[in-house]
Write a protein that holds these residues in place. Structure first.
Motif, PDB file in Angstrom:
ATOM      1  N   TRP A  84       0.841  -1.189   0.000  1.00  0.00           N
ATOM      2  CA  TRP A  84       0.000   0.000   0.000  1.00  0.00           C
ATOM      3  C   TRP A  84       0.873   1.235   0.000  1.00  0.00           C
ATOM      4  N   CYS A  85       0.632   2.137  -0.964  1.00  0.00           N
ATOM      5  CA  CYS A  85       1.300   3.447  -1.032  1.00  0.00           C
ATOM      6  C   CYS A  85       0.207   4.483  -1.275  1.00  0.00           C
ATOM      7  N   GLY A  86      -0.177   5.186  -0.205  1.00  0.00           N
ATOM      8  CA  GLY A  86      -1.281   6.136  -0.313  1.00  0.00           C
ATOM      9  C   GLY A  86      -0.948   7.339  -1.177  1.00  0.00           C
ATOM     10  N   ASP A  87      -1.997   8.034  -1.584  1.00  0.00           N
ATOM     11  CA  ASP A  87      -1.800   9.214  -2.423  1.00  0.00           C
ATOM     12  C   ASP A  87      -1.174  10.369  -1.661  1.00  0.00           C
ATOM     13  N   GLY A  88      -1.282  10.397  -0.335  1.00  0.00           N
ATOM     14  CA  GLY A  88      -0.727  11.509   0.443  1.00  0.00           C
ATOM     15  C   GLY A  88       0.691  11.286   0.902  1.00  0.00           C
ATOM     16  N   VAL A  89       1.360  10.231   0.448  1.00  0.00           N
ATOM     17  CA  VAL A  89       2.756   9.994   0.850  1.00  0.00           C
ATOM     18  C   VAL A  89       3.652  11.004   0.158  1.00  0.00           C
ATOM     19  N   PRO A  90       4.632  11.595   0.844  1.00  0.00           N
ATOM     20  CA  PRO A  90       5.532  12.555   0.206  1.00  0.00           C
ATOM     21  C   PRO A  90       6.283  11.909  -0.960  1.00  0.00           C
ATOM     22  N   GLU A  91       6.660  12.782  -1.912  1.00  0.00           N
ATOM     23  CA  GLU A  91       7.336  12.269  -3.101  1.00  0.00           C
ATOM     24  C   GLU A  91       8.682  11.654  -2.762  1.00  0.00           C
ATOM     25  N   ALA A  92       9.406  12.227  -1.796  1.00  0.00           N
ATOM     26  CA  ALA A  92      10.708  11.662  -1.418  1.00  0.00           C
ATOM     27  C   ALA A  92      10.559  10.262  -0.855  1.00  0.00           C
ATOM     28  N   LYS A  93       9.442  10.015  -0.174  1.00  0.00           N
ATOM     29  CA  LYS A  93       9.209   8.695   0.409  1.00  0.00           C
ATOM     30  C   LYS A  93       8.745   7.697  -0.648  1.00  0.00           C
ATOM     31  N   LYS A  94       7.992   8.197  -1.629  1.00  0.00           N
ATOM     32  CA  LYS A  94       7.503   7.301  -2.674  1.00  0.00           C
ATOM     33  C   LYS A  94       8.661   6.707  -3.495  1.00  0.00           C
ATOM     34  N   GLY A  95       9.781   7.412  -3.563  1.00  0.00           N
ATOM     35  CA  GLY A  95      10.909   6.886  -4.338  1.00  0.00           C
ATOM     36  C   GLY A  95      11.489   5.608  -3.769  1.00  0.00           C
ATOM     37  N   LEU A  96      11.262   5.377  -2.457  1.00  0.00           N
ATOM     38  CA  LEU A  96      11.780   4.173  -1.814  1.00  0.00           C
ATOM     39  C   LEU A  96      10.777   3.025  -1.809  1.00  0.00           C
ATOM     40  N   PHE A  97       9.587   3.249  -2.365  1.00  0.00           N
ATOM     41  CA  PHE A  97       8.524   2.250  -2.257  1.00  0.00           C
ATOM     42  C   PHE A  97       8.882   0.965  -3.022  1.00  0.00           C
ATOM     43  N   HIS A  98       9.389   1.124  -4.212  1.00  0.00           N
ATOM     44  CA  HIS A  98       9.701  -0.074  -5.016  1.00  0.00           C
ATOM     45  C   HIS A  98      10.795  -0.912  -4.365  1.00  0.00           C
ATOM     46  N   THR A  99      11.854  -0.239  -3.875  1.00  0.00           N
ATOM     47  CA  THR A  99      12.955  -0.981  -3.259  1.00  0.00           C
ATOM     48  C   THR A  99      12.506  -1.656  -1.971  1.00  0.00           C
ATOM     49  N   HIS A 100      11.717  -0.940  -1.141  1.00  0.00           N
ATOM     50  CA  HIS A 100      11.297  -1.522   0.140  1.00  0.00           C
ATOM     51  C   HIS A 100      10.283  -2.652  -0.064  1.00  0.00           C
ATOM     52  N   SER A 101       9.399  -2.522  -1.062  1.00  0.00           N
ATOM     53  CA  SER A 101       8.416  -3.588  -1.300  1.00  0.00           C
ATOM     54  C   SER A 101       9.101  -4.872  -1.764  1.00  0.00           C
ATOM     55  N   THR A 102      10.185  -4.749  -2.526  1.00  0.00           N
ATOM     56  CA  THR A 102      10.930  -5.938  -2.947  1.00  0.00           C
ATOM     57  C   THR A 102      11.590  -6.618  -1.754  1.00  0.00           C
ATOM     58  N   ALA A 103      12.148  -5.808  -0.824  1.00  0.00           N
ATOM     59  CA  ALA A 103      12.758  -6.390   0.369  1.00  0.00           C
ATOM     60  C   ALA A 103      11.732  -7.066   1.255  1.00  0.00           C
ATOM     61  N   VAL A 104      10.531  -6.477   1.370  1.00  0.00           N
ATOM     62  CA  VAL A 104       9.473  -7.086   2.187  1.00  0.00           C
ATOM     63  C   VAL A 104       8.991  -8.387   1.550  1.00  0.00           C
ATOM     64  N   ALA A 105       8.932  -8.443   0.187  1.00  0.00           N
ATOM     65  CA  ALA A 105       8.526  -9.675  -0.486  1.00  0.00           C
ATOM     66  C   ALA A 105       9.519 -10.796  -0.223  1.00  0.00           C
ATOM     67  N   GLY A 106      10.814 -10.457  -0.106  1.00  0.00           N
ATOM     68  CA  GLY A 106      11.785 -11.481   0.242  1.00  0.00           C
ATOM     69  C   GLY A 106      11.641 -11.955   1.672  1.00  0.00           C
ATOM     70  N   PHE A 107      11.114 -11.108   2.542  1.00  0.00           N
ATOM     71  CA  PHE A 107      10.903 -11.500   3.941  1.00  0.00           C
ATOM     72  C   PHE A 107       9.645 -12.358   4.095  1.00  0.00           C
TER      73      PHE A 107
END
Length: 440
Positions: A84-107
């Protein structure tokens, strides 16, 4: 602060294993970030189904959910990961969403379906169940059908029909007999002269003549028989016929019979071939080599050995130089070195004497100058002659027979000739100025 997501919390592992192990109290778990960091923590978990899970998502956060649902097709448990990545998340934080979601999928291992959501429409229960049903790939309903009774196993039939017991004796009696004929051959002998010669002669039937016969038949005289010709190479040779006599004929006789006597068969040897037709002996073009008797072996080196022995016995020639032994060569070289050293020492002594004489003359000259009071200017004395050059080193001529000795070391150079400086001429004393005349 590191840009990677931190998944080291123990609560994350406990909540994940509870959902995966089928705990009835935990059907889903939501993970979010700790405030101001990238450390992931457990936000909530529960057993209220997908409706309760949809209420936990917020527009201003990045969240990850792990939920256990039942596949509508197979009624089996499937695991769904929701990023989940809401519409109100800051743009700087959204840049890390793809990398963090891949790490969570490995967990979160063992996930069957991964859903990326941005609003509430993406996490609706019917949408999630439809994604799970489409991903299963097996839409069977065997588990919903009532069990069927197994059919009894019947005996296995056959299409074979027996024909009865055969009568072997009757079959043998009615069978035609096998007749084995003689085996022929296609061989034809090439020549049969010998068989024809050995076969007994055949007597031909007497000829019958049907012509009128005179009343008185004269006697028949047979013609002379010619010499017998050689037998031809055919089947049977003709037999000479001799007419013996005519039988007596009556008046009513219309025919006569001639008795023919067969000549006895005489076997004659085959004629010998002519001399020209005979096969002569086979010749050869080989010519034997005639070698003479062996001679005595001669040593080619015997003459050279004899010459060398004779030269050794005769000794060296009168004019030939005598060869020196190693000891004599060493003594001669030592003698030459001693002579060279003596010559070098003599040359150095002569040079030292010349230098000493020149130095004594300089000292005496200085003393005389000091003792003489104001001498008149005298012409400068001529410089002493230079010392004689050192005599050349004596090098004895080596003997013609002796090998040349090693070159001697070069003699030391003579000291440079010291030329005494000419005594400086005394400066003339200034003449006294004349006194001016006194005026009276």
């Amino acid at each position: 602060m590191s840009l990677g997501v931190n998944l080291s919390s123990l609560d994350l592992r406990v909540a994940y294993e509870a959902v995966q192990s089928g705990d009835p109290d935990t059907e889903w778990a939501v993970f979010t970030y700790d405030k101001g960091t990238n450390d992931l923590k457990v936000q909530a978990k529960g057993a209220g189904g997908l409706e309760e899970l949809a209420e936990e998502f917020s527009d201003g956060r990045m969240q990850y959910a792990f939920v256990r649902v039942k596949d509508p097709n197979t009624e089996l448990s499937k695991f769904v990961q929701i990023n989940w990545c809401g519409d109100g998340v800051p743009e700087a934080k959204k840049g890390l969403f793809h990398t963090h979601s891949t790490a969570v999928a490995g967990f979160l291992k063992g996930t069957h379906v991964v859903i990326s959501a941005r609003n509430e429409a993406d996490v609706a229960p019917d949408v999630i169940l439809k994604r799970v049903a489409d991903s299963s790939g097996s839409k069977y309903s065997v588990h919903r059908e009532p069990p069927k009774k197994p059919e009894p196993i019947s005996a296995v039939g056959t299409s074979y029909k027996p024909i009865g017991t055969p009568n072997i004796a009757a079959m043998r009696a009615g069978a035609p007999k096998d007749v084995i004929g003689k085996v022929g051959t296609s061989y034809t002998p090439a020549r049969t002269e010998l068989a024809n010669i050995r076969a007994p002669p055949q007597q031909p039937a007497p000829p019958t003549f049907n012509h009128p016969v005179p009343s008185a038949a004269p006697k028949f005289t047979p013609p002379p028989v010619a010499a017998a010709a050689p037998p031809p190479p055919v089947a049977s040779r003709p037999v000479p016929v001799s007419l013996l006599a005519f039988s007596e004929f009556g008046d009513e006789a219309n025919s006569c019979e001639i008795q023919v006597a067969a000549a006895p068969a005489v076997s004659q040897p085959p004629p010998k071939p002519a001399e020209d037709d005979r096969i002569g002996p086979v010749g050869t073009a080989y010519t034997p080599v005639n070698l003479g008797p062996p001679k005595k072996l001669v040593n080619p080196f015997a003459q050279r050995e004899a010459e060398q022995i004779a030269a050794q016995k005769a000794g060296p020639a009168a004019g030939a130089p005598k060869k020196l032994t190693w000891t004599e060569r060493q003594a001669l070289a030592k003698k030459q070195r001693e002579e060279e050293e003596a010559a070098s020492k003599a040359a150095m002594a002569g040079a030292a004497a010349a230098v000493a004489g020149v130095g004594a003359g300089v000292v005496i000259g200085k003393k005389l100058e000091e003792e003489t009071p104001a001498p008149e200017p005298v012409a400068a004395a001529p410089p002493p002659p230079p010392p004689p050059p050192p005599p050349p080193a004596f090098v004895p001529e080596p003997e013609a027979a002796a090998p040349p000795p090693p070159p001697p070391p070069p003699p030391p150079p003579p000291p440079p000739a010291v030329i005494p400086a000419a005594p400086a001429a005394p400066e003339p004393e200034p003449e006294p100025e004349p006194e001016p005349p006194v005026q009276q």
